[in-house]
Design an enzyme around this catalytic site. Structure first.
Site, PDB file in Angstrom:
ATOM      1  N   GLY A  52      -4.016   0.263   0.073  1.00  0.00           N
ATOM      2  CA  GLY A  52      -2.562  -0.449   0.506  1.00  0.00           C
ATOM      3  C   GLY A  52      -2.664  -1.353   1.618  1.00  0.00           C
ATOM      4  O   GLY A  52      -3.266  -1.554   1.667  1.00  0.00           O
ATOM      5  N   SER A  53      -1.314  -0.995   2.714  1.00  0.00           N
ATOM      6  CA  SER A  53      -1.288  -1.464   3.541  1.00  0.00           C
ATOM      7  C   SER A  53      -1.854  -1.510   5.050  1.00  0.00           C
ATOM      8  O   SER A  53      -2.782  -2.348   5.997  1.00  0.00           O
ATOM      9  CB  SER A  53      -0.106  -0.727   4.475  1.00  0.00           C
ATOM     10  OG  SER A  53       1.574  -1.109   3.221  1.00  0.00           O
ATOM     11  N   THR A  54      -3.034   0.019   4.885  1.00  0.00           N
ATOM     12  CA  THR A  54      -4.593  -0.529   5.558  1.00  0.00           C
ATOM     13  C   THR A  54      -5.231  -1.590   5.813  1.00  0.00           C
ATOM     14  O   THR A  54      -5.897  -2.522   6.636  1.00  0.00           O
ATOM     15  CB  THR A  54      -5.085   0.813   5.937  1.00  0.00           C
ATOM     16  OG1 THR A  54      -5.456   1.024   3.971  1.00  0.00           O
ATOM     17  CG2 THR A  54      -4.629   1.712   6.548  1.00  0.00           C
TER      18      THR A  54
END
Lengths: 98, 593
Positions: B297-299
């Site tokens: 995801g956003s990491t």
């Protein structure tokens, strides 16, 4: 057959040789038994050294278990009623001036 | 002249003397024959028997090497133990043999199943049956005193892990034969196990040992020093366990890295196990940090941001319209967690806008996105010295679909938590890709290593320019914590850099991404200007209202960093909003008194 009479000198030399042989034999037997006895003793001491080394290891391991962070934490909370400090409770010794 | 032979015993009949002499001669002949029999004919056989009776060539088991943490605390050690076995005595009836086993039931805490197994072995007339292995020597002594026929003891070593579950996934465990089965016990098994030796023992007629000679020297296993600090490990494990239990999550992991050396200071997974009771269940056995792959995801946007600045030269002053809240491309729709406005380049990442990130990724182009992810080490093992590391998935560019641009927001890619950590560590080190490791040649507390290594990262490959790193850390990753999605990771007085991640999980039953199942994560480093720690926190499927990485993982990150920095005596570099100085406190106490 006439038996030859031994002179005093011969008797002394012969007796001396026999005594020397007996002394050697006695020393040899003493030496052997002493070696075996010392062997037992060395073996016993070696075993004792091993046992003590193992005992030290055991105690070190026990010490490590007693000093485990989980145990210290639990004891601090349960026995001493300590809690985690809140950020504002922490006192700084050296900080830049305001 | 004939000399008459005279008897040497006058008066004793010559016939009798002859008879006695003959008897002595015969007796001597008999002795001679017997001596020839013993010394010549049966020499070989008898010599073997004598050697068997008086000499024993015994194997000497090597002691497995100890495992210590970086401060020299014992994490694993082998101690002598005894094993009990049964070997039938011919004249003993079967009932008596079984009865003897029952006498050991209470001493050895034998369960019914164990007993059944042992007795079945005896009934089958097996020559050798284990009763119990690796029992304490005190218990063995008690058994010895009972002198039960057919019950024998042998000395072995038993592996002890005095800190229990602490660092279990790093340590792994050994099987009943002392062979490493997981963790460093498995990875470094050859070094730890040592080499068997041999000793010749001479015994006297009463079988008492009186002489021991070493035939082959035993080589004890080498000791191993791990890079972890037991206290930091404990802090990480405790905070992780609380979070996983509070959020009812499936599993969680925390990995803390010393940025410049790549040394792992803590690697915690939950659920965990006690290596003293090895093997654990399959679920407990998984080292999530290196064996669980997930869509990050956003990491993963930390890589997209790097590609934008380093490869595509996208200006930080560009703006992206994210007001619609979603974007459709390549037959797929990507949404933001909330509707946003027009965002600048840094704001896209600070607020973790998927729409903005996709628009930026579109400008960067697939090839450069792929290139940057590959450079950051995705799809490849990090090379950590632990067994079973997963390499994750980064599909080759020729297999990308139109929707594969979603790699830029951490989908259609699989990574381990350690890979995400290593990627963030590039920013913590000023652009270097550091290889993580869990062992070091000698012990050294963290505080001693810090000054020596702060500027020693040049041995690692540089993958980002210092300018890009400085700019992204200052304008994006510290701002994520100051005013973005990572607010919960903020620590008063310290600058923290980080990135949140909330990845929807793919539901194989629905064949779609679930709105209810997430992987919440936070990856960052502290202090942002001179990093001492890089850390990743991943929590799988938190239940309840809080689902986002910023709500679930960021607080765990904050609490661990706060405690670890205090433990490392690292005071804040700027004044906290609430603080006490010792001198003020002392003055106050004087006034009160």
């Amino acid at each position: 057959m006439v038996r030859k009479k031994l002179t005093w000198k011969q008797v002394v030399i012969g007796g001396g040789v026999i005594i020397m042989l007996l002394a050697d034999l006695t020393f040899y037997i003493w030496y052997q038994s002493e070696s075996v006895r010392l062997g037992y003793r060395i073996h016993e001491l070696e075993l004792k050294v091993e046992q003590l080394k193992e005992e030290i290891k055991k105690l070190e391991t026990r010490k490590a278990a007693l000093l485990s962070p989980e145990r210290i934490d639990r004891m601090a909370r349960e026995n001493l009623n300590l809690t985690d400090p809140k950020p504002e409770q922490i006192i700084f010794e050296n900080l830049v001036e305001k | 002249m004939i000399v008459q032979e005279k008897s040497f015993l006058p008066g004793f009949p010559r016939k009798k003397i002859k008879f006695i002499l003959l008897f002595i001669l015969l007796w001597m002949c008999l002795i001679l024959v017997r001596l020839i029999d013993l010394q010549v004919i049966e020499h070989k056989k008898l010599k073997t028997e004598v050697i068997e009776q008086s000499q024993d060539l015994i194997k000497v088991l090597p002691t497995r090497g100890n495992i210590y943490d970086r401060n020299g605390k014992i994490l694993a050690r082998s101690l002598p133990a005894a094993s009990v076995f049964f070997s039938p005595v011919k004249e003993e009836p079967l009932e008596t043999q079984v009865k003897n086993i029952y006498q050991l039931k209470s001493i050895l805490n034998l369960g019914e199943n164990e007993l059944k197994k042992i007795i079945s072995g005896i009934e089958k007339r097996k020559r050798f049956t284990w009763i119990k292995r690796k029992i304490p020597l005190e218990v063995a002594e008690e058994i010895k005193k009972r002198k039960l026929p057919g019950i024998y003891l042998i000395e072995e070593n038993r592996r002890y892990y005095p800190l229990g579950t602490l660092a279990c996934h790093l340590l792994g465990g050994v099987n009943v034969d002392d062979a490493g089965m997981a963790g460093v016990e498995y990875y470094y098994n050859n070094e730890l196990r040592g080499e068997e030796g041999q000793k010749l023992i001479m015994r006297d007629a009463r079988r008492k040992e009186f002489f021991i000679q070493t035939v082959k020297e035993t080589k004890p296993g080498k000791d191993l020093y791990l890079t972890i600090d037991a206290t930091i490990q404990y802090i990480a494990e405790k905070e992780l366990q609380q979070a996983v239990e509070n959020f009812g999550a499936n599993w969680g992991t925390v990995v803390i890295l010393q940025p410049q050396t790549g040394e792992i200071l803590a690697l915690a997974n939950y659920p965990n196990y006690d290596p003293n009771e090895f093997p654990p269940t399959e679920e407990q056995m998984v080292n999530c940090a290196i064996q669980h792959t997930y869509e990050p995801g956003s990491t993963a946007k930390i890589v997209t941001a790097a590609a934008a600045r380093e490869l595509a030269g996208i200006s930080p002053n560009t703006y992206y319209d994210c007001s619609q809240g979603y974007i459709t491309f390549g037959g797929t729709t990507v949404r933001d967690h909330e509707r946003m406005k027009i965002l600048s380049f840094p704001e896209v990442f600070i607020h973790s806008s998927n729409v903005g990130s996709i628009k930026i990724a579109d400008l960067i182009g697939e090839e450069k996105i792929y290139q940057m992810f590959k450079t950051f080490g995705f799809g490849q093992k990090t090379g950590i010295d632990l067994p079973g590391e997963e390499s994750g998935i980064l599909h080759p560019l020729n297999k990308w679909r139109k929707s594969s641009l979603r790699v830029a927001i951490g989908y259609e890619i699989a990574a381990t938590p350690l890979q995400i950590l290593r990627a963030m560590n590039v920013y913590a080190t000023g652009g270097y890709l550091v290889q993580p490791k869990v062992t070091r040649p000698q012990p050294a507390p963290v505080a001693e290593v810090i000054p020596a290594v702060l500027n020693d990262v040049s041995r690692w490959p540089r993958i980002l320019s210092p300018k890009t790193v400085r700019e992204l850390v200052e304008t994006v990753f510290t701002q994520v914590v100051e005013k973005g999605t990572g607010l919960e990771a903020k620590i008063d007085g310290y600058d923290i850099a980080g990135k949140t991640g909330t990845a929807q999980k793919f539901d194989p039953a629905l064949k779609a991404y679930s709105y209810a199942k997430h992987v919440a994560s936070f990856v960052g480093f502290a202090p942002a200007d001179q990093p001492l720690l890089t850390m990743v926190v991943v929590i799988d499927e938190p239940k309840g209202i809080k689902q986002y990485g910023g709500q679930v993982a960021a607080p765990v990150f904050r609490e661990i960093v706060r405690k670890v920095l205090l433990y490392l005596h690292q005071p804040p570099k700027k004044l906290p909003e609430k603080y006490w100085l010792a001198q003020d406190k002392r003055k106050q106490e004087v006034i009160t008194d």
